[in-house]
Enzyme design. Sequence first.
Site, PDB file in Angstrom:
ATOM      1  N   THR A 182       0.868  -1.188   0.000  1.00 14.53           N
ATOM      2  CA  THR A 182       0.000   0.000   0.000  1.00 14.53           C
ATOM      3  C   THR A 182       0.905   1.239   0.000  1.00 14.53           C
ATOM      4  OG1 THR A 182      -0.113  -0.254   2.414  1.00 14.53           O
ATOM      5  CG2 THR A 182      -2.010  -1.032   1.145  1.00 14.53           C
TER       6      THR A 182
ATOM      7  N   GLU B  53      -0.574  -5.858  10.978  1.00 16.90           N
ATOM      8  CA  GLU B  53       0.640  -6.554  11.416  1.00 16.90           C
ATOM      9  C   GLU B  53       1.578  -5.549  12.094  1.00 16.90           C
ATOM     10  OE1 GLU B  53       1.365  -9.817  11.567  1.00 16.90           O
ATOM     11  OE2 GLU B  53       2.950  -8.885  12.729  1.00 16.90           O
TER      12      GLU B  53
ATOM     13  N   CYS C 176       7.495   1.820   5.942  1.00 11.56           N
ATOM     14  CA  CYS C 176       6.183   2.151   6.525  1.00 11.56           C
ATOM     15  C   CYS C 176       6.068   3.452   7.311  1.00 11.56           C
ATOM     16  CB  CYS C 176       5.719   0.995   7.379  1.00 11.56           C
ATOM     17  SG  CYS C 176       5.361  -0.451   6.360  1.00 11.56           S
TER      18      CYS C 176
END
Length: 464
Positions: free
Chosen positions: A94, A163, A278
Site C-alpha cells: 500500500t 501486522e 512504513c
Amino acid sequence: MTTPTDVKRICCIGAGYVGGPTMAMIAAKCPDIRVDVCDINQPRIDAWNSDELPVYEPGLDEVVAGARGKNLFFTTAVEESIAAADLIFVSVGTPTKSYGIGAGRAADLCYIESAARMIAENANGPKIIVEKSTIPVRTAEAIRTILAANSENGQFQVLSNPEFLAEGTAVEDLEAPDRILIGGERTPEGDAAVESLVRVYANWVPRERILTTNLWSSELSKLVANAFLAQRISSINAISALCEETGADVDEVARAIGSDSRIGPKFLKASVGFGGSCFQKDILNLVYLCDHFGLPEVAKYWNSVVTMNDWQKERFSTRIVKTLFNTVRGKRIGVLGFAFKKDTNDTRESAAIYVCRDLLLEGANIALYDPKVPVSTIRADLNYVGISDEVIDKQLTICDSAVEATKAAHGVAVLTEWDEFKTLDFDTIYDNMFKPAFVFDGRNILPHDELRAKGFEVYAIGKG
Ligand SMILES: NC(=O)C1=CN([C@@H]2O[C@H](COP(=O)(O)OP(=O)(O)OC[C@H]3O[C@@H](n4cnc5c(N)ncnc54)[C@H](O)[C@@H]3O)[C@@H](O)[C@H]2O)C=CC1
Ligand SMILES: O=C(O)[C@H]1O[C@H](OP(=O)(O)OP(=O)(O)OC[C@H]2O[C@@H](n3ccc(=O)[nH]c3=O)[C@H](O)[C@@H]2O)[C@H](O)[C@@H](O)[C@@H]1O
C-alpha cells in the site's frame, strides 16, 4: 453470535516481507491448517520455494523449512487458492500514491482493489477476508462494496488484522507478539468471523493478548502505532541537535528520560533518521486522512514528524561536507551500511539512500559496503532519487568488506547499525585513511573514545 468457522484453509494474497513470514509462522503453529501464500510475481514465489528466500530475517529459514511442502505452499495460483480457502489474508503493498489526487501523501490502494476483485471473481462460498496490509481507516467499506458488486451470492466478512512485526526481528515478533489486533463488524456474523480468526492465533498467542475492536479502531490503530513510534524517534533526533550545541549527550538524555516508566526506554535511539517502508508512508497517510476529514491542525502536527526526519538526514550529510573543509568533491567516503536497519536486506526509504545521494551530488566518490543488500538494489534506489547511471558508474564503488570501503578514504560514515561494524580492525582502517581520519557515526554504535585515542576525529549524533 453465529457459529465461528473452524479455519482449515488459508490463502494469503501477497508474498512480501509481511505475507511470507506471517504465513510461515501461522503454518508452523497450526499444523492442521493448510496455508497457501500467493503472489503474481513468479520470481518471488520461486525464491520462496528455494534455499535463497527473498526476505532476509534471522530465524526465518528454519520456520519456512519446517512447514514448506507440508502445510505451507508458495504459489502463483491465486485463483485456485482463493476458491479453496475459508479465510483470505490480503497482504499486498500500500505505497504512497505517486500520481493524481493525494499524490505524495495518500495510500495507493490499487493492489488492494485488484486483490478484492480477484477474491470476488474466484470465491465460490462464504469467505472471511482479512486486511493484513496497512490501509487508511474505512478501507474495509470499499472492499465490502467491491465484493458485493462483483459476486453473485458471496457471503463475505471483512476483518482488519494489522501486522506489527518489525523487520530484522520478524520471527521473534511473530512468535511472541505484544498483541494481536482484530477488528470486525459488530454483528453476530462479524463476531463469529472475529472468533474464527482469534482461534487461529490462539494456537500460540495467549488469549489475553488478542484484542478485538470494531473495524475502524483496528484500521486506525495501525497508522497511529507507527506514527507514535516514529514520533519518538523524531523527538529524540530533534533533541540530538540541541545536545550537539550544548554539550549534552543524547544517549545519556535518552537513558535519563527513558527511566521514567511513563516514557519508557524503547525507541529513543538517536540516529541519522528513520527509514523503512512504513513509518513515512503511514504518517503521510494519516496526515492525508486528517486533512480529508477537515482537521488541518492535526495533519500539521503529525507531518512535523516527517519534516524533522528529513532534516535529520540532511543535517548528517551537511555535517560531513562541512567537516571535510566544505568540499567532498573527488574525495573518497567509505559508507558502511545501506539497509534501513540491521538484520534486513530491505532498503526502502533507508536514510542511507538520501545521504549517499547528497554526497554524490556534492561530487564525492563513495565506497560502500553492506553485508546483505545486493548491488542491483543499491543502484535502483539511487536511480529512484535521481542519480543517473553515469554518476553511479563514475562515483560509486561497491566493496566486499567494511575495511575495503574505508581504504584511502577521507571520511567514513556509518549508516546502518550492523553488529560487525562495532568490532572492525580500527588500527588498519586508521592507517589506510587520509588524515585527519574523520568518522561520522550515524548510529552511535562505534567505540568513540577508543577511536579518538587511536587518532580518529569522531562526529556522533547528539554528542557535543
Ligand atoms: N514490511 C513490513 O515490515 C510491514 C509492512 N506492513 C504492511 O503490509 C503490507 C505489505 O507490505 P510488504 O510485505 O512489506 O510489501 P511487499 O511489497 O514486500 O509485498 C507485497 C506483495 O504483494 C504482491 N501483490 C500485489 N498485488 C497482488 C495481487 N493482486 N495478487 C497477488 N499478489 C499481489 C506483490 O507482488 C508483492 O510481492 C503493506 O501495507 C505494509 O504497509 C505492515 C507491517 C510491517
Ligand atoms: O508497519 C511497519 O512496517 C512496521 O514498522 C516498524 O518496523 P520497521 O520499520 O520494520 O523497523 P523499526 O525497528 O521500527 O525501525 C524503523 C526505523 O527507525 C529507526 N529507529 C528505530 C528505533 C530507534 O530508537 N531509533 C531509530 O532511528 C530504525 O533504524 C529504522 O530505520 C514498526 O516498529 C513495526 O511495529 C511496524 O509493524
